[in-house]
Design an enzyme around this catalytic site. Structure first.
Site, PDB file in Angstrom:
ATOM      1  N   GLY A 120      39.985  35.841  12.631  1.00  0.00           N
ATOM      2  CA  GLY A 120      38.791  36.637  12.349  1.00  0.00           C
ATOM      3  C   GLY A 120      39.069  37.812  11.447  1.00  0.00           C
ATOM      4  O   GLY A 120      38.519  38.899  11.644  1.00  0.00           O
ATOM      5  N   ALA A 121      39.901  37.599  10.409  1.00  0.00           N
ATOM      6  CA  ALA A 121      40.363  38.721   9.585  1.00  0.00           C
ATOM      7  C   ALA A 121      39.532  38.933   8.332  1.00  0.00           C
ATOM      8  O   ALA A 121      39.921  39.715   7.468  1.00  0.00           O
ATOM      9  CB  ALA A 121      41.832  38.503   9.199  1.00  0.00           C
ATOM     10  N   THR A 178      36.508  40.244   8.337  1.00  0.00           N
ATOM     11  CA  THR A 178      35.544  41.322   8.531  1.00  0.00           C
ATOM     12  C   THR A 178      36.023  42.266   9.628  1.00  0.00           C
ATOM     13  O   THR A 178      36.945  41.939  10.389  1.00  0.00           O
ATOM     14  CB  THR A 178      34.150  40.751   8.898  1.00  0.00           C
ATOM     15  OG1 THR A 178      33.183  41.812   8.899  1.00  0.00           O
ATOM     16  CG2 THR A 178      34.183  40.085  10.263  1.00  0.00           C
ATOM     17  N   ILE A 181      37.503  44.986  12.251  1.00  0.00           N
ATOM     18  CA  ILE A 181      38.852  45.491  12.516  1.00  0.00           C
ATOM     19  C   ILE A 181      39.916  44.465  12.154  1.00  0.00           C
ATOM     20  O   ILE A 181      41.055  44.832  11.853  1.00  0.00           O
ATOM     21  CB  ILE A 181      39.018  45.949  13.981  1.00  0.00           C
ATOM     22  CG1 ILE A 181      38.856  44.789  14.957  1.00  0.00           C
ATOM     23  CG2 ILE A 181      38.049  47.083  14.300  1.00  0.00           C
ATOM     24  CD1 ILE A 181      39.167  45.185  16.406  1.00  0.00           C
ATOM     25  N   TYR A 214      30.628  37.860  28.415  1.00  0.00           N
ATOM     26  CA  TYR A 214      31.527  38.660  27.575  1.00  0.00           C
ATOM     27  C   TYR A 214      32.581  39.352  28.433  1.00  0.00           C
ATOM     28  O   TYR A 214      33.778  39.332  28.111  1.00  0.00           O
ATOM     29  CB  TYR A 214      30.721  39.682  26.784  1.00  0.00           C
ATOM     30  CG  TYR A 214      31.566  40.533  25.863  1.00  0.00           C
ATOM     31  CD1 TYR A 214      32.163  39.968  24.732  1.00  0.00           C
ATOM     32  CD2 TYR A 214      31.763  41.889  26.107  1.00  0.00           C
ATOM     33  CE1 TYR A 214      32.933  40.737  23.883  1.00  0.00           C
ATOM     34  CE2 TYR A 214      32.529  42.657  25.257  1.00  0.00           C
ATOM     35  CZ  TYR A 214      33.122  42.088  24.140  1.00  0.00           C
ATOM     36  OH  TYR A 214      33.895  42.853  23.298  1.00  0.00           O
TER      37      TYR A 214
END
Length: 332
Positions: free
Chosen positions: A23-24, A26, A28, A190
């Protein structure tokens, strides 16, 4: 900008080190990739959308990380950037990504399991599992174990970093209804998935020690409350107007750059290299909730996760790694 954020103080360079960040493209994850790239690492962005990942690569090449660009150590040569397709909501995609990385990369020194979804409407993945549990926990669980043989070949100094959340403190592992078929709520799902991140981190650290595998440490962390795309479902998950409240709170919400600092700390800090299985907040180890310290739950979740992702349900980590290395798992 949140006025009480600690920043990573390490000046470590990462020349010759290979990093995978999920997930890099967008948030953090992208800021973590930016920092480690400018430290000299080979950084692989493992993302669902390859076009967005490629766009992120072009940005990262041209703009040094804002929190560190003036430091002397970042005036050296940057590293390399690459992309790999990874859809955590598809176990087939996770297996394909792991196979490709294990084949293409001579060494893997650092795995940062950053990608995730938050408070989504109820949805099942193609594998039939609750979306948040699979995207936030099961997908990363499978990816980590499939890459672990390569990581253990790359020691010393290897690290596995799992991005969790303080939301874990209100969570519970619903072993009798893991997919929450009977009692789904976006927040409940979550919280369960973020608690699972911590229990996985602790159990992996325990199993690595039990197997006598040195040089691979595990970390988990709360990055802070951050202004990113992650909260796009908040209105539907909680109540109308929450996103408006978030806008009012914006002066007290971290930017992605600040939100990435604890992840970066776990990835590079010299003192942290002597720590494993711990939970971090604001660039320092701290205590998670009591339920996150329950090692019986950690062991039970480990075995249940093995079953759900189709890995051999064996107690010993070295037996599992031997199975993975020998490719005796048909789906791999």
């Amino acid at each position: 900008m949140w006025p009480f954020s600690n920043t990573c103080q390490s000046r470590a360079r990462l020349v010759g080190r290979t990093v995978i960040i999920t997930g890099a493209n967008t948030g953090i994850g992208k800021e973590t990739a930016r920092d480690l790239y400018w430290r000299g690492a080979r950084v692989i962005l493992a993302c669902r959308n390859l076009e967005k990942a490629k766009e992120a690569v072009e940005e990262l090449k041209n703009i040094p990380t804002s929190s560190n660009q003036d430091r002397e150590e970042f005036r050296g040569q940057p590293g390399e950037l690459a992309v790999c397709k990874l859809n955590l909501s598809s176990l087939a995609s996770v297996r394909e990504c792991a196979k490709r990385l294990s084949t293409s990369e001579p060494r893997i020194h650092l795995l940062i399991n950053n990608a995730g979804v938050m408070a989504c409407p109820k949805e099942k993945t193609e594998d039939g599992y609750e979306l948040q549990l699979q995207s936030n926990h099961l997908g990363h669980f499978l990816l980590t174990l499939l890459l672990l043989p390569k990581i253990t070949e790359s020691v010393p100094g290897c690290r596995i970093v799992n991005v969790s959340s303080m939301a874990h403190a209100m969570g519970k592992i619903h072993f009798n209804d893991l997919m929450l078929d009977e009692s789904y709520s976006p927040l409940k799902a979550y919280q369960q998935s973020k608690l699972a991140n911590i229990l996985f981190t602790k159990e992996l650290a325990r199993k690595l020690k039990e197997a006598g595998i040195d040089g691979v440490n595990t970390y988990t962390l709360h990055p802070g409350v951050i202004a990113t795309e992650l909260g796009r479902h908040l209105d539907r998950a909680f109540f109308p107007g929450l996103r408006l409240m978030m806008k009012l709170w914006r002066p007290f919400i971290k930017t992605p750059v600040l939100g990435a600092q604890t992840t970066i700390h776990c990835a590079v800090d010299d003192n942290a290299k002597n720590e494993t299985g711990l939970y971090y907040r604001e660039c320092r180890a701290t205590s998670p909730s009591m339920q996150a310290m329950n090692m019986d739950d950690a062991a039970k979740l480990w075995m249940e996760s093995l079953r759900l992702v189709g890995l051999p349900e064996v107690e010993k980590l070295d037996d599992l790694l031997e199975s993975i290395s020998n490719k005796v798992i048909p789906s791999l």
